[in-house]
Design a protein around this motif. Structure first.
Motif, PDB file in Angstrom:
ATOM      1  N   PHE A 154       0.833  -1.202   0.000  1.00  0.00           N
ATOM      2  CA  PHE A 154       0.000   0.000   0.000  1.00  0.00           C
ATOM      3  C   PHE A 154       0.868   1.252   0.000  1.00  0.00           C
ATOM      4  O   PHE A 154       1.971   1.250   0.526  1.00  0.00           O
ATOM      5  N   PHE A 155       0.374   2.313  -0.553  1.00  0.00           N
ATOM      6  CA  PHE A 155       0.900   3.690  -0.434  1.00  0.00           C
ATOM      7  C   PHE A 155       2.218   3.944  -1.151  1.00  0.00           C
ATOM      8  O   PHE A 155       2.421   5.021  -1.678  1.00  0.00           O
ATOM      9  N   ASN A 156       3.129   2.997  -1.146  1.00  0.00           N
ATOM     10  CA  ASN A 156       4.442   3.261  -1.744  1.00  0.00           C
ATOM     11  C   ASN A 156       4.910   1.968  -2.388  1.00  0.00           C
ATOM     12  O   ASN A 156       5.813   1.300  -1.909  1.00  0.00           O
ATOM     13  N   PRO A 157       4.263   1.597  -3.507  1.00  0.00           N
ATOM     14  CA  PRO A 157       4.456   0.261  -4.076  1.00  0.00           C
ATOM     15  C   PRO A 157       5.901  -0.038  -4.454  1.00  0.00           C
ATOM     16  O   PRO A 157       6.325  -1.184  -4.399  1.00  0.00           O
ATOM     17  N   ASP A 158       6.663   0.992  -4.830  1.00  0.00           N
ATOM     18  CA  ASP A 158       8.055   0.721  -5.192  1.00  0.00           C
ATOM     19  C   ASP A 158       8.969   0.757  -3.989  1.00  0.00           C
ATOM     20  O   ASP A 158      10.174   0.604  -4.110  1.00  0.00           O
ATOM     21  N   MET A 159       8.406   1.015  -2.834  1.00  0.00           N
ATOM     22  CA  MET A 159       9.151   1.087  -1.575  1.00  0.00           C
ATOM     23  C   MET A 159      10.340   2.031  -1.691  1.00  0.00           C
ATOM     24  O   MET A 159      11.463   1.695  -1.322  1.00  0.00           O
ATOM     25  N   LYS A 160      10.088   3.219  -2.226  1.00  0.00           N
ATOM     26  CA  LYS A 160      11.178   4.185  -2.389  1.00  0.00           C
ATOM     27  C   LYS A 160      11.446   4.893  -1.073  1.00  0.00           C
ATOM     28  O   LYS A 160      10.527   5.383  -0.427  1.00  0.00           O
ATOM     29  N   SER A 161      12.734   4.965  -0.700  1.00  0.00           N
ATOM     30  CA  SER A 161      13.003   5.562   0.605  1.00  0.00           C
ATOM     31  C   SER A 161      12.909   7.087   0.575  1.00  0.00           C
ATOM     32  O   SER A 161      12.700   7.707   1.594  1.00  0.00           O
ATOM     33  N   THR A 162      13.054   7.682  -0.615  1.00  0.00           N
ATOM     34  CA  THR A 162      12.936   9.139  -0.688  1.00  0.00           C
ATOM     35  C   THR A 162      11.604   9.615  -0.144  1.00  0.00           C
ATOM     36  O   THR A 162      11.526  10.637   0.529  1.00  0.00           O
ATOM     37  N   TYR A 163      10.554   8.889  -0.477  1.00  0.00           N
ATOM     38  CA  TYR A 163       9.226   9.286  -0.017  1.00  0.00           C
ATOM     39  C   TYR A 163       9.216   9.460   1.486  1.00  0.00           C
ATOM     40  O   TYR A 163       8.592  10.347   2.037  1.00  0.00           O
ATOM     41  N   PHE A 164       9.934   8.559   2.122  1.00  0.00           N
ATOM     42  CA  PHE A 164       9.950   8.529   3.565  1.00  0.00           C
ATOM     43  C   PHE A 164      10.748   9.703   4.127  1.00  0.00           C
ATOM     44  O   PHE A 164      10.447  10.217   5.187  1.00  0.00           O
ATOM     45  N   PHE A 165      11.763  10.149   3.395  1.00  0.00           N
ATOM     46  CA  PHE A 165      12.667  11.145   3.951  1.00  0.00           C
ATOM     47  C   PHE A 165      12.222  12.572   3.755  1.00  0.00           C
ATOM     48  O   PHE A 165      12.633  13.448   4.501  1.00  0.00           O
ATOM     49  N   VAL A 166      11.387  12.825   2.761  1.00  0.00           N
ATOM     50  CA  VAL A 166      10.968  14.206   2.546  1.00  0.00           C
ATOM     51  C   VAL A 166      10.247  14.758   3.787  1.00  0.00           C
ATOM     52  O   VAL A 166      10.649  15.786   4.326  1.00  0.00           O
ATOM     53  N   PRO A 167       9.230  14.060   4.286  1.00  0.00           N
ATOM     54  CA  PRO A 167       8.601  14.576   5.510  1.00  0.00           C
ATOM     55  C   PRO A 167       9.571  14.612   6.691  1.00  0.00           C
ATOM     56  O   PRO A 167       9.545  15.541   7.492  1.00  0.00           O
ATOM     57  N   GLY A 168      10.463  13.632   6.745  1.00  0.00           N
ATOM     58  CA  GLY A 168      11.426  13.592   7.839  1.00  0.00           C
ATOM     59  C   GLY A 168      12.336  14.801   7.843  1.00  0.00           C
ATOM     60  O   GLY A 168      12.598  15.401   8.879  1.00  0.00           O
ATOM     61  N   LEU A 169      12.786  15.184   6.655  1.00  0.00           N
ATOM     62  CA  LEU A 169      13.675  16.343   6.571  1.00  0.00           C
ATOM     63  C   LEU A 169      12.961  17.613   6.964  1.00  0.00           C
ATOM     64  O   LEU A 169      13.542  18.506   7.564  1.00  0.00           O
ATOM     65  N   ILE A 170      11.674  17.701   6.617  1.00  0.00           N
ATOM     66  CA  ILE A 170      10.917  18.882   7.032  1.00  0.00           C
ATOM     67  C   ILE A 170      10.925  18.968   8.556  1.00  0.00           C
ATOM     68  O   ILE A 170      11.209  20.023   9.132  1.00  0.00           O
ATOM     69  N   ALA A 171      10.679  17.851   9.209  1.00  0.00           N
ATOM     70  CA  ALA A 171      10.655  17.848  10.672  1.00  0.00           C
ATOM     71  C   ALA A 171      12.004  18.262  11.242  1.00  0.00           C
ATOM     72  O   ALA A 171      12.091  19.075  12.158  1.00  0.00           O
ATOM     73  N   LEU A 172      13.064  17.717  10.661  1.00  0.00           N
ATOM     74  CA  LEU A 172      14.407  17.996  11.157  1.00  0.00           C
ATOM     75  C   LEU A 172      14.760  19.467  10.971  1.00  0.00           C
ATOM     76  O   LEU A 172      15.278  20.133  11.859  1.00  0.00           O
ATOM     77  N   LEU A 173      14.456  19.973   9.795  1.00  0.00           N
ATOM     78  CA  LEU A 173      14.818  21.344   9.493  1.00  0.00           C
ATOM     79  C   LEU A 173      14.056  22.351  10.316  1.00  0.00           C
ATOM     80  O   LEU A 173      14.590  23.382  10.732  1.00  0.00           O
ATOM     81  N   LEU A 174      12.777  22.060  10.524  1.00  0.00           N
ATOM     82  CA  LEU A 174      11.972  22.992  11.304  1.00  0.00           C
ATOM     83  C   LEU A 174      12.491  23.067  12.734  1.00  0.00           C
ATOM     84  O   LEU A 174      12.540  24.141  13.326  1.00  0.00           O
ATOM     85  N   ILE A 175      12.904  21.934  13.280  1.00  0.00           N
ATOM     86  CA  ILE A 175      13.476  21.951  14.630  1.00  0.00           C
ATOM     87  C   ILE A 175      14.752  22.768  14.620  1.00  0.00           C
ATOM     88  O   ILE A 175      14.996  23.591  15.488  1.00  0.00           O
ATOM     89  N   MET A 176      15.557  22.556  13.580  1.00  0.00           N
ATOM     90  CA  MET A 176      16.817  23.259  13.529  1.00  0.00           C
ATOM     91  C   MET A 176      16.601  24.763  13.510  1.00  0.00           C
ATOM     92  O   MET A 176      17.220  25.508  14.262  1.00  0.00           O
TER      93      MET A 176
END
Lengths: 373, 375
Positions: B169-191
């Motif tokens: 479901f949701f990410n059929p090719d299991m691409k890790s980039t998809y996972f990191f875009v929201p993560g980077l937003i979280a990291l950057l906003l904290i920074m």
């Protein structure tokens, strides 16, 4: 020489005058050690599993048991509605669903090759892949034991199965701490010397005391040495502290030579302190210095193989890692700790690392001298 | 009354303007702030791959027979393994590992073919360099897959009695980039929110300009608001940049509702800002503020929020600690909305926790801040 000693004394006084800073210099590494040593695991455990059992037979219950009896999976709910799974995944309540169709056990007995469906949340691609692998393994094991059980069509006597006898060298318990903790030593020998030297040089610029120091009879190299030797000493303290913690508290086995480790650390400190000087020459405020050091840090870290193995990267990025001094030291430290490698096996890394160290520190010093004259 | 109100407003606005000029006047920091996430995104998108691509395997073939060649061929055919011949004596495996020429050595016994015909179980030895435990586990699993395949070929009667059909479901090719875009937003906003605000306030303390502001008729909350607003805007801007790059360059699908994401992102920014404010009330110098911010916000956000490493696999103590990290909950929200199209109702729990956190943090931070000022 005396002048350098005076300068060093001033520098030490300045560091120790600031008790929170001292606390931080020594606390940061320990916190990092604790968090990094335990947090970094690419192992996937406790995958939340929802079961949709339309068969409700002895066989389907056995399959469920096979899943719930490992720590890989936690069975969180049972349902008979696909829409529920979709909603649960959106709310992060489940990651995987196992769908056993109606009449599964009957079809199995008749040899009709029934289908089990595994639905997985692919948002975290890495975990999803691993989770699927586990599910496949569990189902394959179950299938094999079902097929080879005396009541069914395969007779074990006819089978000739190759079985793996794996032997794990250097780290037989597969404890990832053994690999991560030496890596953390590298990170600390990067962050602390780089940030401290950059920020301390810039601070003198920012509050204007650098000019005052320059009108004293102190020569430029004396000034620089007097400022940097204390950081070298401090970094060694840090190294000793972290090593002690790693070995006593974390029970990391260090089978290599301490002398070799200390000597190669010195070579590496040329690089990190050199980077600190370098950063201080093109930044005007502590904030900028911090950001630039941090910037370098993040990229060196990501490209060092610390937690992203270099072999897994695309070729072009792999080539880029050869420009990263941290890469070499990461290999060196880990090999000394775990394999007890001697210098004979480490030349390949020591030579480029030393070259980088010398280039970086001398260009940093040259730039700094130009800057203040 | 109305005039008073407008004075209040203009105070906040002028402090905000001063702070804004401060940011603009430091183009280097600004460049880094924009460059960092972009480069990180690229690197995470391309470099972060925890699956092993190629394992160097040395083969010691004492049998040199039909059966042994078959199993070697089986490994050769798998895309994971790169085979190399083994030179020298068996006791040199250690040197091979130390020189990093191979990660695994397969040893085929000389009577392999005879065992294959005679025995029910044929042991095959693999020596794996386990210095990297994670990699060693993966290598073992790959080897066992290949061995299983070999068994399937060699035992005609061994087909699995049922099939497995994976659905992703949701990410059929299991691409890790998809996972990191929201993560980077979280990291950057904290920074930006925690680190930058704590530093700018301590800078005023360090350089003594805080006293100057204090003798002016500005109220504490006006100072706070004025100093914080530019960073909120900056944070939102950078978050938007990351999101746009993710969507257009890395083709990250945005399924959910943008207004909902913006709203909850604001909530997260407020939480992070109050954290920064807290730090500034503790630290007296920029160096200290920076170090605290690093240890208290960046490190845990990076390591313990589930940004890269799955929380359920961590030891229980760290799992408890992860509950006080705002990014942990924001990640559920951002990833849920962006990648899964989760609704507000789906994300009620993390939203409420984030709300509670920000209320507590703001109350404590503002109180401490005003106390500090009165001293």
């Amino acid at each position: 020489m005396r002048r350098i000693l005076f300068m060093m004394r001033k520098e030490f006084l300045q560091i120790f005058r600031d008790p929170p800073m001292i606390g931080i210099i020594f606390m940061v590494p320990l916190v990092q050690l604790f968090v990094l040593a335990y947090a970094i695991t690419t192992d996937v455990k406790h995958i939340k599993l929802t079961i949709m059992d339309f068969d409700k037979s002895y066989v389907s219950r056995q399959i469920e048991d096979a899943f719930s009896h490992t720590e890989r999976f936690d069975v969180v709910s049972y349902t008979s509605d696909v829409r529920v799974i979709d909603q649960q995944m959106r709310a992060w309540e489940t990651q995987m669903a196992l769908v056993i169709p109606a009449n599964f056990s009957r079809d199995l007995r008749r040899g009709l090759n029934p289908q089990i469906q595994v639905v997985v949340d692919g948002v975290d691609g890495n975990s999803a892949g691993v989770a699927l692998g586990y599910a496949q393994q569990i189902l394959a094991d179950y299938g094999l034991s079902w097929a080879t059980s005396p009541r069914h069509f395969l007779v074990a006597r006819d089978m000739h199965l190759v079985t793996m006898w794996p032997r794990m060298w250097y780290n037989p318990n597969l404890d990832s701490k053994e690999y991560m903790v030496p890596g953390i030593v590298v990170i600390l020998l990067t962050i602390i010397p780089m940030m401290l030297s950059a920020m301390s040089l810039v601070k003198e610029k920012e509050i204007g005391t650098l000019e005052q120091l320059m009108v004293t009879p102190l020569r430029k190299h004396q000034l620089l040495l007097g400022k940097l030797i204390p950081f070298l000493i401090l970094s060694y303290f840090e190294l000793a502290l972290v090593m002690a913690f790693a070995i006593v508290v974390f029970q990391i086995s260090m089978i290599g030579s301490y002398t070799l480790l200390a000597a190669l650390s010195l070579l590496y400190l040329f690089t990190t302190i050199g980077l600190g000087i370098f950063v201080s020459t093109f930044t005007g405020s502590q904030q900028q210095a911090m950001f630039f050091s941090w910037f370098f840090m993040v990229f060196m870290l990501l490209m060092s193989g610390f937690f992203i193995p270099i072999e897994n990267m695309p070729k072009s990025l792999q080539a880029l890692t050869y420009l990263n001094p941290m890469r070499y030291f990461m290999y060196i430290i880990r090999d000394i700790f775990e394999k007890g490698s001697s210098i004979r096996f480490l030349w390949r890394d020591v030579i480029p690392m030393t070259a980088f160290g010398l280039i970086i520190i001398s260009s940093g010093v040259i730039k700094f001298r130009k800057r203040i004259s | 009354m109305k005039r008073k109100l407008s004075i209040k407003h203009s105070m906040i606005v002028s402090i905000a303007r001063k702070e804004f000029l401060h940011i603009i006047h430091d183009p280097r920091t600004l460049t880094i702030l924009f460059l960092m996430p972009i480069l990180q995104l690229t690197m995470f998108g391309y470099a972060l791959n925890l699956e092993i691509q190629r394992v160097d395997m040395a083969v010691v073939d004492y049998a040199n027979s039909t059966g042994s060649r078959e199993i070697v061929e089986q490994f050769n055919g798998s895309k994971f393994f790169h085979l190399l011949p083994y030179e020298g004596e068996l006791d040199q495996v250690d040197q091979m590992f130390k020189a990093r020429r191979a990660k695994v050595v397969m040893i085929i016994p000389y009577d392999f073919d005879r065992q294959l015909l005679r025995d029910r179980q044929i042991p095959l030895q693999f020596i794996i360099d386990a210095s990297d435990a994670n990699a060693a586990t993966l290598i073992r699993n790959y080897c066992s897959q290949v061995v299983n395949d070999f068994n399937q070929v060699h035992n005609q009667k061994l087909p699995l009695p049922f099939d497995l059909r994976p659905t992703i479901f949701f990410n059929p090719d299991m691409k890790s980039t998809y996972f990191f875009v929201p993560g980077l937003i979280a990291l950057l906003l904290i920074m930006i929110s925690a680190l930058l605000t704590s530093i700018t306030i301590t800078r005023e303390k360090e350089t003594g300009t805080m006293e100057q502001i204090l003798v002016s008729p500005v109220r504490p909350y006006q100072i706070i608001l004025g100093k914080v607003i530019p960073y909120v805007l900056l944070g939102l801007l950078i978050a938007a940049v990351i999101l746009l790059i993710g969507i257009f360059l890395f083709k990250v699908p945005f399924i959910g509702s943008l207004p909902l994401l913006t709203l909850l992102t604001l909530l997260y920014i407020v939480t992070a800002l109050s954290l920064g404010l807290m730090i500034s009330t503790i630290a007296k110098t920029q160096q200290v503020a920076m170090m605290i911010a690093l240890v208290a916000t960046l490190l845990p956000t990076f390591m313990l929020s589930g940004f890269i490493f799955p929380i359920p696999s961590m030891p229980i103590v760290l799992q408890y600690i992860s509950y006080i990290i705002p990014a942990r909950f924001y990640l559920l929200i951002a990833r849920g909305i962006i990648l899964k199209g989760s609704t507000f109702y789906n994300l009620l729990a993390p939203t409420l926790i984030l709300l509670l956190m920000s209320v507590i943090l703001i109350t404590v931070a503002v109180r401490r801040f005003s106390l500090n000022l009165e001293k």
